[in-house]
Design a protein around this motif. Structure first.
Motif, PDB file in Angstrom:
ATOM      1  N   UNK A  83       0.828  -1.321   0.003  1.00  0.00           N
ATOM      2  CA  UNK A  83      -0.075   0.025   0.017  1.00  0.00           C
ATOM      3  C   UNK A  83       0.799   1.166   0.074  1.00  0.00           C
ATOM      4  N   UNK A  84       1.947   1.301   0.530  1.00  0.00           N
ATOM      5  CA  UNK A  84       2.726   2.445   0.661  1.00  0.00           C
ATOM      6  C   UNK A  84       3.603   2.715  -0.739  1.00  0.00           C
ATOM      7  N   UNK A  89       3.590   5.700  -5.897  1.00  0.00           N
ATOM      8  CA  UNK A  89       3.305   5.477  -7.561  1.00  0.00           C
ATOM      9  C   UNK A  89       2.187   6.629  -7.823  1.00  0.00           C
ATOM     10  N   UNK A  90       1.302   6.732  -7.055  1.00  0.00           N
ATOM     11  CA  UNK A  90       0.207   7.620  -7.365  1.00  0.00           C
ATOM     12  C   UNK A  90       0.590   8.899  -7.070  1.00  0.00           C
ATOM     13  N   UNK A  91       1.775   9.142  -6.220  1.00  0.00           N
ATOM     14  CA  UNK A  91       1.989  10.598  -6.025  1.00  0.00           C
ATOM     15  C   UNK A  91       2.973  11.007  -6.882  1.00  0.00           C
TER      16      UNK A  91
END
Length: 92
Positions: A83-84, A89-91
């Motif tokens: 999850x981290x 990756x989304x940031x």
């Protein structure tokens, strides 16, 4: 996930068998009593008896902590790490 389950199960089985064995030798005054494996040790006055009590306690904690490590802590840490990594990756 299956290998973590089997590792945890193996540690649970080895720890449980060792705990039952040493508990039967050192903590069971009579097989006809209801409380057997959790009695306080009585009449242990040799070095080998103390080592047996220590080994029984170590097998008990191997059973509990080994199972919790492979069944709870490792999967939770992998989910947390995934999850981290997804958040990183989304940031970007």
């Amino acid at each position: 996930m299956a290998d973590e389950f089997m590792k945890g199960f193996a540690l649970f089985a080895i720890g449980g068998l060792g705990w039952i064995t040493f508990g039967g030798w050192y903590r069971t005054p009579s097989y006809y009593e209801v409380v057997q494996l959790v009695n306080p040790a009585e009449g242990v006055n040799t070095a080998y008896g103390e080592i047996g009590l220590l080994a029984g306690d170590m097998f008990f904690w191997l059973m509990i902590l080994g199972m919790l490590t492979f069944w709870v802590l490792i999967p939770v840490s992998r989910q947390l790490r995934a999850s981290l990594n997804d958040d990183d990756a989304a940031a970007n």
